[in-house]
Design a protein around this motif. Structure first.
Motif, PDB file in Angstrom:
ATOM      1  N   ALA A 303      -9.189 -13.052  -5.673  1.00 39.02           N
ATOM      2  CA  ALA A 303      -8.594 -12.944  -6.959  1.00 39.02           C
ATOM      3  C   ALA A 303      -9.381 -12.108  -8.111  1.00 39.02           C
ATOM      4  CB  ALA A 303      -8.528 -14.295  -7.635  1.00 39.02           C
ATOM      5  N   SER A 304     -10.523 -11.786  -7.839  1.00 33.24           N
ATOM      6  CA  SER A 304     -11.314 -10.419  -8.637  1.00 33.24           C
ATOM      7  C   SER A 304     -10.887  -9.423  -8.074  1.00 33.24           C
ATOM      8  CB  SER A 304     -12.856 -11.188  -8.483  1.00 33.24           C
ATOM      9  OG  SER A 304     -13.668 -10.064  -9.201  1.00 33.24           O
ATOM     10  N   ASN A 305      -9.795  -8.982  -8.429  1.00 30.88           N
ATOM     11  CA  ASN A 305      -9.383  -7.351  -8.162  1.00 30.88           C
ATOM     12  C   ASN A 305      -8.915  -7.028  -6.638  1.00 30.88           C
ATOM     13  OD1 ASN A 305      -9.133  -6.374 -10.540  1.00 30.88           O
ATOM     14  ND2 ASN A 305     -10.821  -5.042 -10.731  1.00 30.88           N
ATOM     15  N   GLY A 306      -8.798  -8.166  -5.860  1.00 26.89           N
ATOM     16  CA  GLY A 306      -8.311  -7.990  -4.432  1.00 26.89           C
ATOM     17  C   GLY A 306      -7.046  -7.131  -4.616  1.00 26.89           C
ATOM     18  N   TRP A 307      -6.967  -6.282  -3.684  1.00 27.85           N
ATOM     19  CA  TRP A 307      -5.657  -5.184  -3.458  1.00 27.85           C
ATOM     20  C   TRP A 307      -4.596  -6.013  -3.235  1.00 27.85           C
ATOM     21  CZ3 TRP A 307      -3.711  -2.734   1.446  1.00 27.85           C
ATOM     22  CH2 TRP A 307      -2.784  -1.887   1.335  1.00 27.85           C
ATOM     23  N   LEU A 308      -4.560  -6.776  -2.367  1.00 27.89           N
ATOM     24  CA  LEU A 308      -3.146  -7.430  -1.911  1.00 27.89           C
ATOM     25  C   LEU A 308      -2.989  -8.591  -2.813  1.00 27.89           C
ATOM     26  CD1 LEU A 308      -3.256  -7.030   1.916  1.00 27.89           C
ATOM     27  CD2 LEU A 308      -1.805  -5.834   0.328  1.00 27.89           C
ATOM     28  N   PHE A 309      -3.945  -9.108  -3.509  1.00 31.11           N
ATOM     29  CA  PHE A 309      -3.840 -10.245  -4.544  1.00 31.11           C
ATOM     30  C   PHE A 309      -3.008  -9.744  -5.576  1.00 31.11           C
ATOM     31  CE2 PHE A 309      -4.737 -13.277  -7.568  1.00 31.11           C
ATOM     32  CZ  PHE A 309      -4.904 -14.506  -7.008  1.00 31.11           C
ATOM     33  N   TYR A 310      -3.167  -8.579  -5.975  1.00 27.50           N
ATOM     34  CA  TYR A 310      -2.491  -8.014  -7.092  1.00 27.50           C
ATOM     35  C   TYR A 310      -1.326  -7.175  -6.991  1.00 27.50           C
ATOM     36  CZ  TYR A 310      -6.053 -10.357 -10.163  1.00 27.50           C
ATOM     37  OH  TYR A 310      -6.757 -11.401 -10.612  1.00 27.50           O
ATOM     38  N   SER A 311      -1.267  -6.943  -5.610  1.00 23.25           N
ATOM     39  CA  SER A 311      -0.115  -6.042  -5.178  1.00 23.25           C
ATOM     40  C   SER A 311       0.605  -6.858  -3.819  1.00 23.25           C
ATOM     41  CB  SER A 311      -0.422  -4.423  -4.878  1.00 23.25           C
ATOM     42  OG  SER A 311      -1.083  -4.130  -5.754  1.00 23.25           O
ATOM     43  N   PRO A 312       1.046  -7.902  -4.138  1.00 22.74           N
ATOM     44  CA  PRO A 312       1.616  -8.759  -2.853  1.00 22.74           C
ATOM     45  C   PRO A 312       2.586  -8.034  -2.432  1.00 22.74           C
ATOM     46  CG  PRO A 312       2.198  -9.700  -4.985  1.00 22.74           C
ATOM     47  CD  PRO A 312       1.182  -8.634  -5.434  1.00 22.74           C
ATOM     48  N   ALA A 313       3.643  -7.381  -3.024  1.00 20.98           N
ATOM     49  CA  ALA A 313       4.640  -6.463  -2.103  1.00 20.98           C
ATOM     50  C   ALA A 313       3.861  -5.687  -1.096  1.00 20.98           C
ATOM     51  CB  ALA A 313       5.303  -5.655  -3.100  1.00 20.98           C
ATOM     52  N   LEU A 314       2.577  -5.374  -1.097  1.00 17.37           N
ATOM     53  CA  LEU A 314       2.118  -4.445  -0.108  1.00 17.37           C
ATOM     54  C   LEU A 314       1.821  -5.101   1.035  1.00 17.37           C
ATOM     55  CD1 LEU A 314       0.529  -1.630  -2.106  1.00 17.37           C
ATOM     56  CD2 LEU A 314       3.019  -1.853  -1.183  1.00 17.37           C
ATOM     57  N   LEU A 315       1.919  -6.414   1.364  1.00 17.82           N
ATOM     58  CA  LEU A 315       1.461  -7.396   2.319  1.00 17.82           C
ATOM     59  C   LEU A 315       2.384  -6.964   3.462  1.00 17.82           C
ATOM     60  CD1 LEU A 315       1.154 -10.717   0.936  1.00 17.82           C
ATOM     61  CD2 LEU A 315      -0.613  -9.695   2.292  1.00 17.82           C
ATOM     62  N   ILE A 316       3.382  -6.183   3.285  1.00 12.82           N
ATOM     63  CA  ILE A 316       4.241  -5.726   4.509  1.00 12.82           C
ATOM     64  C   ILE A 316       3.620  -4.501   5.084  1.00 12.82           C
ATOM     65  CG2 ILE A 316       6.505  -6.690   3.340  1.00 12.82           C
ATOM     66  CD1 ILE A 316       7.062  -3.640   2.460  1.00 12.82           C
ATOM     67  N   PHE A 317       2.713  -3.788   4.385  1.00 10.47           N
ATOM     68  CA  PHE A 317       2.015  -2.861   5.144  1.00 10.47           C
ATOM     69  C   PHE A 317       1.493  -3.222   6.375  1.00 10.47           C
ATOM     70  CE2 PHE A 317      -2.369  -1.609   6.255  1.00 10.47           C
ATOM     71  CZ  PHE A 317      -2.349  -0.285   6.363  1.00 10.47           C
ATOM     72  N   PHE A 318       0.952  -4.538   6.482  1.00  9.52           N
ATOM     73  CA  PHE A 318       0.409  -5.125   7.968  1.00  9.52           C
ATOM     74  C   PHE A 318       1.488  -5.278   9.099  1.00  9.52           C
ATOM     75  CE2 PHE A 318      -2.933  -6.289   5.037  1.00  9.52           C
ATOM     76  CZ  PHE A 318      -4.014  -5.516   5.497  1.00  9.52           C
ATOM     77  N   ALA A 319       2.658  -5.724   8.360  1.00  3.66           N
ATOM     78  CA  ALA A 319       3.907  -5.841   9.357  1.00  3.66           C
ATOM     79  C   ALA A 319       4.382  -4.547   9.616  1.00  3.66           C
ATOM     80  CB  ALA A 319       4.966  -6.616   8.645  1.00  3.66           C
ATOM     81  N   GLY A 320       4.320  -3.629   8.955  1.00  6.38           N
ATOM     82  CA  GLY A 320       4.801  -2.108   9.207  1.00  6.38           C
ATOM     83  C   GLY A 320       3.993  -1.514  10.538  1.00  6.38           C
ATOM     84  N   LEU A 321       2.517  -2.062  10.480  1.00  9.03           N
ATOM     85  CA  LEU A 321       1.953  -1.551  11.873  1.00  9.03           C
ATOM     86  C   LEU A 321       2.438  -1.770  12.901  1.00  9.03           C
ATOM     87  CD1 LEU A 321      -1.707  -2.524  10.303  1.00  9.03           C
ATOM     88  CD2 LEU A 321      -0.622  -0.327  10.108  1.00  9.03           C
ATOM     89  N   PHE A 322       3.057  -2.827  13.172  1.00 13.19           N
ATOM     90  CA  PHE A 322       3.896  -3.124  14.422  1.00 13.19           C
ATOM     91  C   PHE A 322       4.783  -2.170  14.548  1.00 13.19           C
ATOM     92  CE2 PHE A 322       1.902  -7.100  13.362  1.00 13.19           C
ATOM     93  CZ  PHE A 322       1.115  -7.360  14.442  1.00 13.19           C
TER      94      PHE A 322
END
Length: 613
Positions: A303-322
């Motif tokens: 919560a202290s400036n985590g990339w995906l905490f503040y940009s949750p839409a980009l969690l799909i980045f990991f799904a896209g690796l497949f």
């Protein structure tokens, strides 16, 4: 389709100006890193003082806040020759230079101050961020269209821009290095494809130039070389082809490497003149990497400036690796470059990268991140309609969350580098503060419903007497402790030894006092209530509550106020509740004390703790 991107940015810019009216206080974009990057331009072209970059004539009428930040540099990087050296390279200033000249010309034409820092210059740098994001998105669209449909490409770009902190740094925090780097990474992807289609000398030189600029602006982004190196490498045969390509064009590659190096020459000459050495650690060795202790998880999810905490839409980045086959030529780039980049950037001594919303360095590589994002989006487009609708609703929600974070940061009701997950959840989609929010922001504990609490025992006050040093009395005879500048740990301490027989029902400890700050403070120099539970040499629990930004803010309407506002020479009560740890045992020591790590003066009275069920 490019028109759609333009429309997207126009709507976003309109949103920016609408939100600006809600910002309390306003302020300059020239502070912190952004000022450091920019300082070369007025120093080189207006004041001609590159050897004393922080010195400005009084008649320049530069805003005091800017002068304060500039003066902060005076003690940060002093060379052996005695010069104050800008700790940043000239790279960002080089990218901002055309806009600086445009702002300078506009200031002259309109009769405004041509001091390098007035409104025309600030607006010029703001427009530079918009320009480089626009150019980056257009180039990115051209890359994505090679592998995905028009609808998938524009959807991925919308998710990337609207759903990540790329949005914040484009429209709210201009002047940082990350937007020019986003553009350069997008350009590098585009040029890499062109290079392998037509490996001319010009293409090699352009790729070398862009790699040089990227590493010049931010050396940690040296991972950019993986893009041309691993492009179209997917198996042994393609790797052999790559080696053959390198051998065939080794002369052109050497030229590319030469121009990459030449980008650095002006900076090295400047360092030589200023410090006596061609290579100089302008950060002074205090700011460095800890490669043996990377904090990747915190960098991504904190919560202290985590990339995906503040940009949750980009969690799909990991799904896209497949779905790497959808962007096969760049798949090895993604699988090698991004993990290495995670390791590099989150080995930095401050992995949350203060001064910004979310993980700033990830903005640089958004272009590479977009490939898996687009791949997963393309997969979703092949599914049943209800799944597509669910995906769209999820992305809209994540974008709304990102907008909420941006608005909160812009209004000053949140500072993401100091946040915790409890505070963020409590504040989601809220834009006005309550006193309890200030407490939760410090300790990450929701405050109890006070009327339902049952006290256990009487209040325990900090022991003071009128014979003690630094103790005076107010007009009513109440003892006041005057905290001196040089006192970091004050005698305002209360100790309770835990006894299960009499304290078994205790759940909450309240700390309270009445305080008056007599020196200005900031988030780093606040006095604090510190609560600890100690067991011999072990600390079971530690919580610290900043005092200065709570004074005078209890039981009043805080609508429109910022989370870090400080009142000087005004008495006010500060109190908070914290829970005892579940594993507390007989004989453990409960300690509440007032600390003064910033070594500022303060007055305190009626300081006590009390136990509650």
């Amino acid at each position: 389709m490019i028109k759609k991107i333009l429309l997207l940015l126009i709507l976003s810019i309109s949103l920016l100006f609408a939100l600006n009216f809600k910002k309390p206080g306003g302020g300059s974009i020239f502070y912190g890193d952004a000022l450091g990057y920019y300082m070369y331009l007025p120093a080189a072209f207006i004041y001609h003082n590159l050897d004393s970059i922080t010195n400005f004539p009084e008649e320049a009428y530069i805003h005091p806040d800017i002068m304060w930040y500039a003066n902060e540099m005076n003690g940060s990087s002093i060379t052996p020759k005695g010069h104050v050296l800008d700790q940043y390279t000239f790279g960002v200033a080089f990218m901002e230079m055309p806009f600086f000249f445009a702002g300078h010309a506009y200031a002259k034409i309109t009769g405004q101050q041509t001091n390098g820092f007035s409104a025309p210059y600030q607006n010029a740098i703001r427009w530079s961020s918009v320009f480089y994001t626009l150019m980056g998105l257009i180039l990115l669209y051209k890359i994505l269209r090679r592998y995905f449909t028009d609808n998938v490409s524009i959807s991925a770009i919308a998710i990337l821009f609207l759903g990540s902190n790329l949005f914040w740094f484009t429209l709210y925090q201009a002047g940082m290095s990350h937007i020019p780097l986003f553009f350069l990474f997008s350009l590098l992807l585009y040029l890499t494809v062109k290079l392998y289609e037509k490996p001319t000398v010009i293409m090699f030189l352009l790729v070398g130039l862009v790699c040089g600029l990227i590493t010049y602006i931010r050396p940690a982004d040296i991972v950019c070389v993986f893009i041309p190196l691993f492009y179209n490498v997917t198996d042994k045969a393609s790797w052999k082809n790559k080696i053959g390509f390198i051998k065939e064009h080794k002369g052109k590659l050497l030229l590319a490497m030469l121009i990459c190096f030449l980008i650095w020459v002006p900076q090295m000459v400047y360092w030589k003149i200023m410090s006596g050495s061609f290579l100089y650690d302008s950060y002074g060795g205090k700011q460095t990497f800890h490669f043996n202790k990377p904090k990747i998880w915190e960098g991504l999810f904190s919560a202290s400036n985590g990339w995906l905490f503040y940009s949750p839409a980009l969690l799909i980045f990991f799904a896209g690796l497949f779905f790497w086959k959808k962007y096969r030529p760049f798949s090895t780039v993604v699988f090698i470059m991004i993990p290495v980049y995670f390791y590099l950037i989150y080995s930095w001594f401050v992995p949350n990268y203060i001064n910004g919303l979310g993980s700033r360095p990830m903005v640089d590589v958004c272009a590479v991140v977009s490939l898996p994002v687009a791949a997963f989006t393309a997969h979703i487009f092949t599914l049943k309609i209800w799944k597509r609708i669910l995906f769209a609703c999820t992305m809209v929600f994540c974008i709304a969350v990102n907008f909420s974070f941006c608005i909160q940061e812009h209004m000053g009701v949140s500072r993401s580098e100091y946040n915790n997950s409890v505070f963020v959840r409590q504040m989601l989609f809220r834009y006005n503060l309550r006193y309890n929010d200030l407490i939760v922001n410090d300790i990450g504990e929701r405050q109890p419903d006070q009327p339902t609490l049952k006290p256990v025992g009487a209040r325990i006050y900090a022991s003071l007497n009128d014979t003690m040093k630094n103790v005076t009395k107010d007009s009513l005879g109440v003892l006041i402790y005057n905290v001196p500048v040089d006192e970091e740990i004050t005698p305002l301490q209360m100790h309770i030894t835990y006894h299960e027989k009499t304290m078994k029902t205790v759940h909450w400890i309240k700390g309270s006092g009445i305080f008056k700050a007599t020196d200005p403070a900031d988030t780093w120099t606040c006095q604090a209530f510190v609560f600890t539970v100690e067991r011999k040499d072990e600390t079971l629990k530690w919580k610290g509550v900043r005092i200065n930004n709570k004074i005078g803010r209890m039981n009043i309407n805080l609508d429109g106020s910022r989370i870090y506002e400080y009142k000087v020479n005004k008495w006010g009560e500060v109190s908070f509740y914290t829970s005892l740890p579940d594993d507390i045992e007989e004989g453990d020591e409960i300690i509440m004390k007032i600390t003064n790590s910033g070594k500022n003066t303060m007055q305190a009275k009626n300081v006590y703790i009390q136990m509650f069920e």
